[in-house]
Design a protein around this motif. Sequence first.
Motif, PDB file in Angstrom:
ATOM      1  N   GLY A  42       0.831  -1.195   0.000  1.00  0.00           N
ATOM      2  CA  GLY A  42       0.000   0.000   0.000  1.00  0.00           C
ATOM      3  C   GLY A  42       0.865   1.243   0.000  1.00  0.00           C
ATOM      4  N   VAL A  43       0.274   2.367  -0.397  1.00  0.00           N
ATOM      5  CA  VAL A  43       0.964   3.651  -0.433  1.00  0.00           C
ATOM      6  C   VAL A  43       0.345   4.562   0.621  1.00  0.00           C
ATOM      7  CG1 VAL A  43       1.454   5.696  -1.834  1.00  0.00           C
ATOM      8  CG2 VAL A  43       1.552   3.417  -2.863  1.00  0.00           C
ATOM      9  N   GLU A  44       1.186   5.282   1.330  1.00  0.00           N
ATOM     10  CA  GLU A  44       0.732   6.172   2.401  1.00  0.00           C
ATOM     11  C   GLU A  44      -0.327   7.152   1.893  1.00  0.00           C
ATOM     12  OE1 GLU A  44       1.050   7.792   6.425  1.00  0.00           O
ATOM     13  OE2 GLU A  44       1.441   5.868   5.445  1.00  0.00           O
ATOM     14  N   GLY A  45      -1.456   7.196   2.591  1.00  0.00           N
ATOM     15  CA  GLY A  45      -2.528   8.116   2.256  1.00  0.00           C
ATOM     16  C   GLY A  45      -3.377   7.683   1.083  1.00  0.00           C
ATOM     17  N   ASP A  46      -3.109   6.511   0.480  1.00  0.00           N
ATOM     18  CA  ASP A  46      -3.848   6.033  -0.681  1.00  0.00           C
ATOM     19  C   ASP A  46      -4.766   4.890  -0.266  1.00  0.00           C
ATOM     20  OD1 ASP A  46      -4.482   6.140  -3.402  1.00  0.00           O
ATOM     21  OD2 ASP A  46      -3.133   4.482  -3.857  1.00  0.00           O
ATOM     22  N   THR A  47      -5.790   4.601  -1.080  1.00  0.00           N
ATOM     23  CA  THR A  47      -6.783   3.582  -0.721  1.00  0.00           C
ATOM     24  C   THR A  47      -6.651   2.311  -1.540  1.00  0.00           C
ATOM     25  OG1 THR A  47      -8.412   4.475  -2.290  1.00  0.00           O
ATOM     26  CG2 THR A  47      -8.426   5.370  -0.042  1.00  0.00           C
ATOM     27  N   PHE A  48      -5.553   2.158  -2.281  1.00  0.00           N
ATOM     28  CA  PHE A  48      -5.405   1.014  -3.173  1.00  0.00           C
ATOM     29  C   PHE A  48      -4.397  -0.002  -2.644  1.00  0.00           C
ATOM     30  CE2 PHE A  48      -7.315   4.086  -5.954  1.00  0.00           C
ATOM     31  CZ  PHE A  48      -8.058   3.342  -6.863  1.00  0.00           C
ATOM     32  N   LEU A  49      -4.750  -1.292  -2.789  1.00  0.00           N
ATOM     33  CA  LEU A  49      -3.778  -2.364  -2.664  1.00  0.00           C
ATOM     34  C   LEU A  49      -3.088  -2.477  -4.018  1.00  0.00           C
ATOM     35  CD1 LEU A  49      -2.541  -4.883  -1.227  1.00  0.00           C
ATOM     36  CD2 LEU A  49      -4.398  -6.197  -2.273  1.00  0.00           C
TER      37      LEU A  49
END
Length: 269
Positions: A77-84
């Motif tokens: 995951g990426v910080e602050g993002d909602t995607f796997l």
Amino acid sequence: SAERPASDEIGVVWIGDDYAISATKWDGTTLDSGSEPAAAFATDVARGTAGSPNTGYQESYGITFETTSGDLLVFYGVEGDTFLELRGRPSGSAWTISDSLNVGREIGSMSVASSPISDKVSIGEYFSGGGHASFIYWSGSAFSHTSDGSSTAAAVDGENAIGTTWLVDGANEVAIYTYNDADASGINIDWASSTNGGAPSVQADVSAAPNTDALDRFHKLVSNPINPAEALFFVESENADIVVKRAVLTGTTVNWTSVEPGATFLELN
């Protein structure tokens, strides 16, 4: 790291002190040519509410090989993002696999496992800041199913109270996922499953004494290498108590039992 069955290949993923994530593959003799991507997959990997991608047992990333294809897969995951996010490297090729799945919130602690008889992969994921556990399924070519298991999940912040593995009985393959729900401080076995490629679904809690006496800190599922229909489930609570349960697949039915000697904690404090 991840080992490819019946092979000398090992996949390794790492996070730099700048929160960049990358991976490579060892072929048994050397680092495979072109095995590391030209650039990091991401430069700001998810760190959750604990402030680090690897605080205690928390890992917001995972790596595995698809069993039949040999493709090396990295989930993160990426910080602050909602995607796997998924990046993959087919056997003998470059990092050409790319996909993503919107889970609706930031990625937290993660557990990843490959089916021993197919290219299916299960991903369990828990974000303590949002109180959710997600049970995700990779078919070998796409994210075909996802299920938001609980809006009241609970665990010790910054730890990895999520787990997944596969049980196999003949042609039947069942992914099981464990998490810590907020009910009664999570003293029961909270779990979900995906049967033969079906959508993951939450199952009824199981009480198998002794139960943990507090919020869970750490989950670990270990498949039996001799009997693929069986796995052990290790749980550490925030009080540092350890219990261990057994999951056994018969047909498409999973049964849970306790295996602690004398029905007492395996370790107390």
